[in-house]
Design an enzyme around this catalytic site. Structure first.
Site, PDB file in Angstrom:
ATOM      1  N   CYS A  45       0.805  -1.246   0.000  1.00 29.06           N
ATOM      2  CA  CYS A  45       0.000   0.000   0.000  1.00 29.06           C
ATOM      3  C   CYS A  45       0.827   1.280   0.000  1.00 29.06           C
ATOM      4  CB  CYS A  45      -0.952  -0.020   1.196  1.00 29.06           C
ATOM      5  SG  CYS A  45      -2.144  -1.347   1.097  1.00 29.06           S
TER       6      CYS A  45
HETATM    7  C1  UDX Z   1      -1.335   0.230   5.546  1.00 30.23           C
HETATM    8  C2  UDX Z   1      -2.267   1.166   6.311  1.00 30.23           C
HETATM    9  O1  UDX Z   1      -1.914   1.160   7.682  1.00 30.23           O
HETATM   10  C3  UDX Z   1      -3.708   0.711   6.148  1.00 30.23           C
HETATM   11  O2  UDX Z   1      -4.591   1.629   6.790  1.00 30.23           O
HETATM   12  C4  UDX Z   1      -4.061   0.678   4.667  1.00 30.23           C
HETATM   13  O3  UDX Z   1      -5.345   0.239   4.452  1.00 30.23           O
HETATM   14  C5  UDX Z   1      -3.095  -0.230   3.947  1.00 30.23           C
HETATM   15  O4  UDX Z   1      -1.755   0.185   4.167  1.00 30.23           O
HETATM   16  P1  UDX Z   1      -0.212  -2.126   5.925  1.00 30.23           P
HETATM   17  O5  UDX Z   1       0.459  -1.875   4.643  1.00 30.23           O
HETATM   18  O6  UDX Z   1      -0.799  -3.442   6.197  1.00 30.23           O
HETATM   19  O7  UDX Z   1      -1.398  -1.025   6.132  1.00 30.23           O
HETATM   20  O8  UDX Z   1       0.891  -1.897   7.047  1.00 30.23           O
HETATM   21  P2  UDX Z   1       1.182  -0.904   8.242  1.00 30.23           P
HETATM   22  O9  UDX Z   1       0.915  -1.586   9.520  1.00 30.23           O
HETATM   23  O10 UDX Z   1       0.558   0.379   7.996  1.00 30.23           O
HETATM   24  O11 UDX Z   1       2.782  -0.783   8.070  1.00 30.23           O
HETATM   25  C6  UDX Z   1       3.281  -0.304   6.855  1.00 30.23           C
HETATM   26  C7  UDX Z   1       4.803  -0.270   6.908  1.00 30.23           C
HETATM   27  O12 UDX Z   1       5.233   0.783   7.751  1.00 30.23           O
HETATM   28  C8  UDX Z   1       5.451  -1.548   7.435  1.00 30.23           C
HETATM   29  O13 UDX Z   1       6.591  -1.840   6.665  1.00 30.23           O
HETATM   30  C9  UDX Z   1       5.857  -1.164   8.862  1.00 30.23           C
HETATM   31  O14 UDX Z   1       6.998  -1.872   9.284  1.00 30.23           O
HETATM   32  C10 UDX Z   1       6.197   0.322   8.694  1.00 30.23           C
HETATM   33  N1  UDX Z   1       6.025   1.130   9.914  1.00 30.23           N
HETATM   34  C11 UDX Z   1       4.789   1.232  10.478  1.00 30.23           C
HETATM   35  C12 UDX Z   1       7.132   1.811  10.426  1.00 30.23           C
HETATM   36  O15 UDX Z   1       8.236   1.718   9.918  1.00 30.23           O
HETATM   37  N2  UDX Z   1       6.953   2.610  11.537  1.00 30.23           N
HETATM   38  C13 UDX Z   1       5.730   2.744  12.127  1.00 30.23           C
HETATM   39  O16 UDX Z   1       5.642   3.478  13.124  1.00 30.23           O
HETATM   40  C14 UDX Z   1       4.612   2.035  11.596  1.00 30.23           C
END
Ligand code: UDX
Length: 423
Positions: free
Chosen positions: A263
């Site tokens: 995403c």
């Molecule tokens: C994301 C959105 O959160 C969600 O609302 C949308 O519908 C789809 O995209 P997702 O891709 O499943 O969801 O993962 P998410 O939990 O958001 O993490 C995304 C990435 O960011 C991961 O690689 C995670 O490791 C990273 N991340 C997340 C960070 O590096 N730091 C953070 O504080 C949070």
């Protein structure tokens, strides 16, 4: 209500199962017959917490999967949940949603009563109005008095998708048609969340802007983290103070290796592409991607400072998935790190609780281990790349290493001598 869902991927399957759990009768339509068979046997083709149990309690009763588009005629509401993968130029590929819209239109030719078509796929602003609507109406031979159109974006996180569906922060319903909006709103009966009623294009933009802002928070935290590293202070301590400001909040301020997944990278790139097409220079959004592309190399730089020449050195890699609680490696930052290690002649020994199989497809040349201990045995260094909670329990396992060079890219380790990527 009788609901049909087109697209049995992540969003479609989770939505179908949750709508059935809300008491609706659901038909899930997917052209992949193997996937349809697996779903009808209660076997979800994706790994997602609670999904297997929920699916098996509904499939064959109020949820069934099929490849027959004609079956949607017996429903009142059709949700489009097909993929919109990125094209090489970063824009969204809309060919799948176009063909799905045409097939939905053809099926609705036979329908006598009113029907609602709602888009749940992440699509560039304007897609529902300028592509989905005209395509469905053209193939159905009907006009907008017979079929209503809504944009109803999802905000599901992988690993927490069922929980997020049932406990959303808001439900966004974009449409110019009250009856269609009412229909979609009643589909969520039983879920307690604010309803945001707006227009089609604004609803599409709410999805993009939400993901782009979350990605910006992460790149911002990583940039601040890199400065903190130089200052010899802990970015997590800093962000704790920052996140207490109610205008900022503490979520998505976890500095580390950067964001991956299907995403954030795709949606920020599609937004950059859209802005350029609108002659708006997306300076900030480009920087969000640039920081995210550079961040994984920071952990390699730290490694090379600690282990001068990594050629023929055994480097353990813990974590391959783009985040914890998923087997998904799409746009995982681990890929960039491992490619950098392999290109320098390192012998990579990788372990992930769920994603070994999916990563082997992309990087067949490295060693895949069945446990963290196996990867750490005789390792010259270890890099932690995914925030799996089980890595937080590792301690004596590090004694298996040849030399104790431990670098944490996700702030999960509890051992005292781990060096952080930006703390
Ligand atoms: C994301 C959105 O959160 C969600 O609302 C949308 O519908 C789809 O995209 P997702 O891709 O499943 O969801 O993962 P998410 O939990 O958001 O993490 C995304 C990435 O960011 C991961 O690689 C995670 O490791 C990273 N991340 C997340 C960070 O590096 N730091 C953070 O504080 C949070």
């Amino acid at each position: 209500m009788r609901i049909s869902i087109v697209g049995g991927g992540y969003v479609g399957l989770v939505s179908a199962t949750c709508f059935a759990d809300l008491g609706h009768s659901v038909i899930l339509i997917d052209i992949d017959e193997d996937k349809v068979d697996a779903i009808n046997c209660g076997k979800p083709p994706i790994y997602e917490k609670c999904l297997m149990e929920l699916l098996s309690s509904h499939v064959g009763r109020d949820l069934r999967a099929t490849s027959d588009y004609g079956s949607l005629v017996s429903s009142d509401l059709t949700l489009i949940c097909v993929g919109t993968p990125p094209l090489p130029d970063g824009s969204a590929d809309l060919s799948i949603i176009e063909s799905a819209s045409a097939l939905i239109g053809c099926a609705l030719k036979e329908k006598e009563t009113y029907h609602v078509v709602a888009v749940k796929s992440t699509v560039p602003p304007g897609t529902t109005q300028n592509l989905v609507m005209p395509t469905v109406l053209k193939h159905s031979g009907k006009n907008a008095s017979k079929i209503g159109f809504v944009m109803n974006p999802e905000f599901l996180r992988e690993g927490l998708a069922v929980q997020d569906f049932m406990n959303p922060d808001r439900i966004v319903i974009g449409s110019s048609n009250e009856l269609a909006s009412d229909t979609v709103e009643s589909a969520y009966r039983g879920i307690d969340a604010p309803i945001v009623r707006t227009g089609l294009i604004a609803a599409e933009m709410i999805k993009y802007a939400s993901n782009a802002f979350l990605a910006t928070k992460i790149s911002f935290s990583n940039e601040i983290g890199n400065v903190c590293k130089k200052l010899g202070i802990d970015v997590y301590e800093v962000m704790k103070g920052v996140g207490l400001d109610h205008r900022i909040n503490p979520y998505f301020l976890n500095a580390g290796l950067g964001f991956g997944g299907s995403c954030f990278p795709k949606d920020v790139s599609a937004l950059i592409h859209l802005a350029e097409r609108m002659n708006v220079n997306p300076v900030l959004l480009r920087s969000v991607i640039e920081v995210n592309e550079q961040q994984p190399m920071k952990i390699v730089e730290i490694l090379l400072k600690r282990v001068e020449d990594i050629k023929d050195k055994r480097i353990a890699v813990l974590g391959l998935a783009f985040k914890n609680d998923t087997d998904d490696v799409r746009e995982s930052r681990s890929v960039l790190v491992i490619m950098a290690l392999v290109s320098r002649g390192a012998l990579v020994a990788a372990y992930d609780p769920k994603a070994n199989v999916s990563m082997r497809v992309i990087l067949p040349e490295i060693e895949y281990c069945e446990s963290a201990s196996q990867a750490l045995t005789d390792a010259d260094a270890v890099l932690v790349l995914t925030e799996w909670s089980e890595f937080g329990d590792l301690d004596k396992e590090f004694d298996l290493m040849r030399s104790r060079v431990i670098i944490d890219g996700r702030r999960v380790l509890s051992c005292k001598d781990a060096e952080g990527i930006c703390w």
